[in-house]
Scaffold this motif. Sequence first.
Motif, PDB file in Angstrom:
ATOM      1  N   UNK A 149       0.819  -1.223   0.000  1.00 31.24           N
ATOM      2  CA  UNK A 149       0.000   0.000   0.000  1.00 31.24           C
ATOM      3  C   UNK A 149       0.851   1.271   0.000  1.00 31.24           C
ATOM      4  N   UNK A 150       1.892   1.304   0.849  1.00 31.71           N
ATOM      5  CA  UNK A 150       2.719   2.515   0.959  1.00 31.71           C
ATOM      6  C   UNK A 150       3.499   2.795  -0.336  1.00 31.71           C
ATOM      7  N   UNK A 192      15.381  -8.180  -4.641  1.00 35.66           N
ATOM      8  CA  UNK A 192      14.026  -7.614  -4.556  1.00 35.66           C
ATOM      9  C   UNK A 192      13.668  -7.291  -3.103  1.00 35.66           C
ATOM     10  N   UNK A 193      14.018  -8.205  -2.191  1.00 31.70           N
ATOM     11  CA  UNK A 193      13.739  -7.995  -0.763  1.00 31.70           C
ATOM     12  C   UNK A 193      14.485  -6.765  -0.247  1.00 31.70           C
ATOM     13  N   UNK A 194      15.760  -6.664  -0.605  1.00 30.15           N
ATOM     14  CA  UNK A 194      16.576  -5.526  -0.155  1.00 30.15           C
ATOM     15  C   UNK A 194      15.960  -4.223  -0.656  1.00 30.15           C
ATOM     16  N   UNK A 195      15.512  -4.212  -1.908  1.00 36.90           N
ATOM     17  CA  UNK A 195      14.922  -2.994  -2.483  1.00 36.90           C
ATOM     18  C   UNK A 195      13.639  -2.591  -1.745  1.00 36.90           C
ATOM     19  N   UNK A 196      12.774  -3.576  -1.459  1.00 44.63           N
ATOM     20  CA  UNK A 196      11.515  -3.266  -0.760  1.00 44.63           C
ATOM     21  C   UNK A 196      11.793  -2.749   0.649  1.00 44.63           C
ATOM     22  N   UNK A 253       4.902   0.668  11.363  1.00 47.64           N
ATOM     23  CA  UNK A 253       4.043  -0.515  11.362  1.00 47.64           C
ATOM     24  C   UNK A 253       2.624  -0.377  10.804  1.00 47.64           C
ATOM     25  N   UNK A 254       1.789   0.526  11.286  1.00 48.85           N
ATOM     26  CA  UNK A 254       0.421   0.429  10.747  1.00 48.85           C
ATOM     27  C   UNK A 254       0.333   0.720   9.252  1.00 48.85           C
ATOM     28  N   UNK A 255       1.389   1.306   8.708  1.00 52.35           N
ATOM     29  CA  UNK A 255       1.349   1.648   7.276  1.00 52.35           C
ATOM     30  C   UNK A 255       2.137   0.686   6.385  1.00 52.35           C
ATOM     31  N   UNK A 256       2.523  -0.473   6.956  1.00 50.43           N
ATOM     32  CA  UNK A 256       3.303  -1.428   6.157  1.00 50.43           C
ATOM     33  C   UNK A 256       2.415  -2.536   5.569  1.00 50.43           C
ATOM     34  N   UNK A 257       1.134  -2.260   5.423  1.00 48.66           N
ATOM     35  CA  UNK A 257       0.194  -3.274   4.927  1.00 48.66           C
ATOM     36  C   UNK A 257       0.447  -3.616   3.451  1.00 48.66           C
ATOM     37  N   UNK A 308      -1.632  -8.992   4.558  1.00 45.04           N
ATOM     38  CA  UNK A 308      -0.561  -9.062   5.544  1.00 45.04           C
ATOM     39  C   UNK A 308       0.175  -7.744   5.648  1.00 45.04           C
ATOM     40  N   UNK A 309       1.409  -7.829   6.171  1.00 47.14           N
ATOM     41  CA  UNK A 309       2.237  -6.610   6.248  1.00 47.14           C
ATOM     42  C   UNK A 309       3.708  -6.976   6.015  1.00 47.14           C
ATOM     43  N   UNK A 310       4.495  -5.947   5.735  1.00 45.06           N
ATOM     44  CA  UNK A 310       5.917  -6.164   5.464  1.00 45.06           C
ATOM     45  C   UNK A 310       6.710  -6.042   6.765  1.00 45.06           C
ATOM     46  N   UNK A 311       7.500  -7.088   7.055  1.00 44.14           N
ATOM     47  CA  UNK A 311       8.307  -7.126   8.279  1.00 44.14           C
ATOM     48  C   UNK A 311       9.407  -6.059   8.212  1.00 44.14           C
ATOM     49  N   UNK A 312      10.014  -5.783   9.380  1.00 41.07           N
ATOM     50  CA  UNK A 312      11.105  -4.793   9.416  1.00 41.07           C
ATOM     51  C   UNK A 312      12.413  -5.389   8.892  1.00 41.07           C
TER      52      UNK A 312
END
Length: 198
Positions: free
Chosen positions: A77-78, A100-104, A113-117, A142-146
């Motif tokens: 979403x962000x 790809x993971x590093x870029x995200x 957190x609430x905006x990592x959906x 879900x959401x994206x982990x830190x």
Amino acid sequence: MKQLIIATKNKGKAEEFKIMFAKYGINAISLLELEEDIPDIEETGSTFEENAALKSEGIMKLLNIPVMADDSGLMIDALDGRPGIFSARYAGEPKDDQANIVKVLKELENVQDPNRTARFVCVLSVSIPGQPTLFKKGSCEGKIALAESGSHGFGYDPIFIPEGYEQTMAELEPNIKNKISHRYHAMVQLEEWIQNLS
Ligand SMILES: O=c1[nH]c(=O)c2ncn([C@@H]3O[C@H](COP(=O)(O)OP(=O)(O)OP(=O)(O)O)[C@@H](O)[C@H]3O)c2[nH]1
Ligand SMILES: [Mg+2]
């Protein structure tokens, strides 16, 4: 045993389909297992549906038998829905899950957190000679982990925390992923078609 060609060269997807189709007594055969060298299909569409159809119709025309394809991706979403249909090659060519993971994670550095959906989306297309292509869509919220964690699955699984869980998809056992994933939710809608497959 009945069989179905899956128009994918993604090893992670191929393994998940093997397990999910085995429950119906069907051997799901990916392009990685075929003897003949199948050319790569360019995914030039602008939607998951268009890209799935390019794959299932392209391979169906080549082999003249029923073919299923999966076009899927992660929508954050962000990031206004990116990487979306560009998920596989988000960090560029060649396809690299780790890059790809590093870029995200970098792009979400300042997002709390609430905006990592986010959600995973999967469109399955089924192409049968002489018939219009059939589409089914599934998603997984879900959401994206830190930070990344876990070694199961593929793609963005190490940074995706499904709704209702504390672990990433890559920390969950594959049998759990296969009951909650976008791919599973799309597959369930194909159940009747799968059961009638000859
Ligand atoms: O963590 C993940 N868990 C999943 O369950 C999942 N499903 C899709 N994705 C991501 O989206 C791309 C699909 O792109 P895509 O549909 O074009 O597939 P692909 O190019 O990898 O293989 P193919 O099927 O086209 O041959 C993949 O590469 C991954 O980056 C996932 N990531
Ligand atoms: Mg692809």
